[in-house]
Design an enzyme around this catalytic site. Structure first.
Site, PDB file in Angstrom:
ATOM      1  CG  HIS A  62      42.553  52.034  31.831  1.00 11.42           C
ATOM      2  ND1 HIS A  62      42.976  52.971  32.616  1.00 11.42           N
ATOM      3  CD2 HIS A  62      41.373  51.511  32.054  1.00 11.42           C
ATOM      4  CE1 HIS A  62      41.596  53.074  33.393  1.00 11.42           C
ATOM      5  NE2 HIS A  62      40.817  52.089  33.133  1.00 11.42           N
ATOM      6  CE  LYS A  93      39.768  55.592  37.360  1.00 12.20           C
ATOM      7  NZ  LYS A  93      39.910  54.981  36.175  1.00 12.20           N
ATOM      8  CB  ALA A  95      45.822  61.140  41.952  1.00 10.93           C
ATOM      9  N   GLY A  98      50.924  69.278  40.947  1.00  8.36           N
ATOM     10  CA  GLY A  98      50.759  69.856  39.541  1.00  8.36           C
ATOM     11  C   GLY A  98      52.027  69.680  38.638  1.00  8.36           C
ATOM     12  NE  ARG A 241      35.159  44.437  33.644  1.00  5.75           N
ATOM     13  CZ  ARG A 241      35.326  44.087  35.148  1.00  5.75           C
ATOM     14  NH1 ARG A 241      35.738  43.043  35.615  1.00  5.75           N
ATOM     15  NH2 ARG A 241      34.835  45.167  35.523  1.00  5.75           N
TER      16      ARG A 241
HETATM   17  O1  S5P Z   1      34.266  55.168  38.984  1.00  7.68           O
HETATM   18  C1  S5P Z   1      34.597  54.616  38.156  1.00  7.68           C
HETATM   19  C2  S5P Z   1      35.607  55.385  37.320  1.00  7.68           C
HETATM   20  C3  S5P Z   1      35.993  54.693  36.044  1.00  7.68           C
HETATM   21  S1  S5P Z   1      36.927  55.603  34.849  1.00  7.68           S
HETATM   22  N1  S5P Z   1      34.415  53.234  37.912  1.00  7.68           N
HETATM   23  C4  S5P Z   1      34.820  52.612  36.763  1.00  7.68           C
HETATM   24  O2  S5P Z   1      34.743  51.521  36.345  1.00  7.68           O
HETATM   25  N2  S5P Z   1      35.941  53.495  35.807  1.00  7.68           N
HETATM   26  C5  S5P Z   1      36.253  52.787  34.707  1.00  7.68           C
HETATM   27  O3  S5P Z   1      35.495  52.380  33.805  1.00  7.68           O
HETATM   28  C6  S5P Z   1      37.534  51.343  34.899  1.00  7.68           C
HETATM   29  O4  S5P Z   1      38.839  51.882  34.990  1.00  7.68           O
HETATM   30  C7  S5P Z   1      37.217  50.633  33.774  1.00  7.68           C
HETATM   31  O5  S5P Z   1      38.164  51.038  32.815  1.00  7.68           O
HETATM   32  C8  S5P Z   1      35.818  51.050  33.150  1.00  7.68           C
HETATM   33  C9  S5P Z   1      34.674  49.995  33.731  1.00  7.68           C
HETATM   34  O6  S5P Z   1      34.812  48.960  32.771  1.00  7.68           O
HETATM   35  P1  S5P Z   1      33.855  47.677  32.938  1.00  7.68           P
HETATM   36  O7  S5P Z   1      34.360  46.606  32.182  1.00  7.68           O
HETATM   37  O8  S5P Z   1      33.431  47.378  34.524  1.00  7.68           O
HETATM   38  O9  S5P Z   1      32.579  48.173  32.263  1.00  7.68           O
END
Ligand code: S5P
Length: 277
Positions: A62, A93, A95, A98, A241
């Site tokens: 990100h 992401k 959104a 176009g 995480r």
């Molecule tokens: O539905 C979603 C889609 C995405 S891309 N749920 C998510 O958590 N993500 C992404 O996956 C979110 O933006 C983050 O960067 C990662 C999950 O991180 P974690 O630390 O919870 O494993």
């Protein structure tokens, strides 16, 4: 898609260059782990990526989170992707209409299309979001994932919305390589009398993966690699995480140990899935 098909067998049938590269990397490195690196300074960002590089097929970024983003950082990221043999997925992401997403993808501070093999979009604007992004990404041999579902509690991406996401993907199979979702999407969105194209094989990348906790207190919901890959048939586990913990207490060796733990869990779940009795 037959759940017993291997990544290598599936790669042979893909046409999009990013999808082929991803499947081949997974097969070569024996890892279906994507590490998500959501930290705010480039020193930690690069240190985590260098540490997890040997264990991953894909690094998810990100870049808008980074306080000290610059072009040199992108050069370092690309160097690490070459050193450790992984692809880069910018979780932008998109959104919007176009024309706007094409500009956001190609231009601006981040110039995402110039370095990210894969990016993603919410299907909320309809097919035009894919058309706009494809106008930039296809000539550069990039791939797009659509967010068909989300891992969060109360997510609105379900039912008819998910069906429509898959229908949009079917009309742009050259550029849409798969989904961010929680399960396989075969047969989803087919209208009565419609059958799936014989070569359809969308990749499913699943976030919300954790071995030690069930949530984060902010709506995130975690499932185990086995639930995601073996039970739900997803192809890539996305872990953030759960691997790098708290960036303020970064311990490179601990990060590597966690990366290997998740890599093994994801790979074992895949081997269990593809096993033929
Ligand atoms: O539905 C979603 C889609 C995405 S891309 N749920 C998510 O958590 N993500 C992404 O996956 C979110 O933006 C983050 O960067 C990662 C999950 O991180 P974690 O630390 O919870 O494993």
């Amino acid at each position: 898609m037959d759940r017993h098909q291997t990544y290598a067998e599936r790669s042979a049938k893909q046409t999009n260059a990013a999808a082929i590269q991803l499947l081949d990397t997974i097969d070569r490195k024996k890892t279906n782990l994507c590490v998500s690196v959501d930290v705010t300074n480039s020193k930690d960002f690069l240190a985590i990526i260098d540490a997890v590089g040997p264990y991953v097929c894909l690094v998810k970024t990100h870049v808008d989170i980074l306080e000290d983003f610059n072009r040199t950082l992108v050069e370092h990221l690309v160097q690490l992707s070459e050193k450790h043999d992984f692809l880069i997925f910018e979780d932008r992401k998109f959104a919007d209409i176009g024309n706007t997403v094409a500009l956001q993808y190609f231009s601006g501070v981040h110039r995402i299309a110039s370095w990210a093999h894969i990016t993603n979009a919410h299907p909320v604007p309809g097919p035009s979001v894919v058309k706009g992004l494809a106008s930039v990404g296809l000539p550069m041999k990039r791939g797009l994932l659509l967010l068909a579902e989300m891992s969060t509690e109360g997510a609105l991406a379900r039912g008819e919305y998910t069906d429509e996401a898959v229908r949009i993907a079917r009309t742009h199979r050259d550029f849409v390589i798969g989904f961010i979702a929680q399960r396989r999407m075969e047969g989803v969105g087919l209208r009565p009398g419609e059958t799936m194209h014989p070569t359809e094989d969308f990749l499913v990348l699943a976030p919300g993966v954790g071995l030690d906790v069930k949530g984060d207190g902010m709506g995130q919901q975690y499932r185990t690699p086995r639930q995601v890959v073996f039970e739900s048939g997803c192809d890539v586990i996305i872990v953030g995480r759960g691997i790098y913990g708290k960036p303020e207490a970064l311990d490179v060796q601990a990060v590597q140990a966690q990366a290997e733990r998740y890599r093994k869990a994801g790979w074992d779940a895949y081997l269990e899935r593809v096993k033929r009795e």
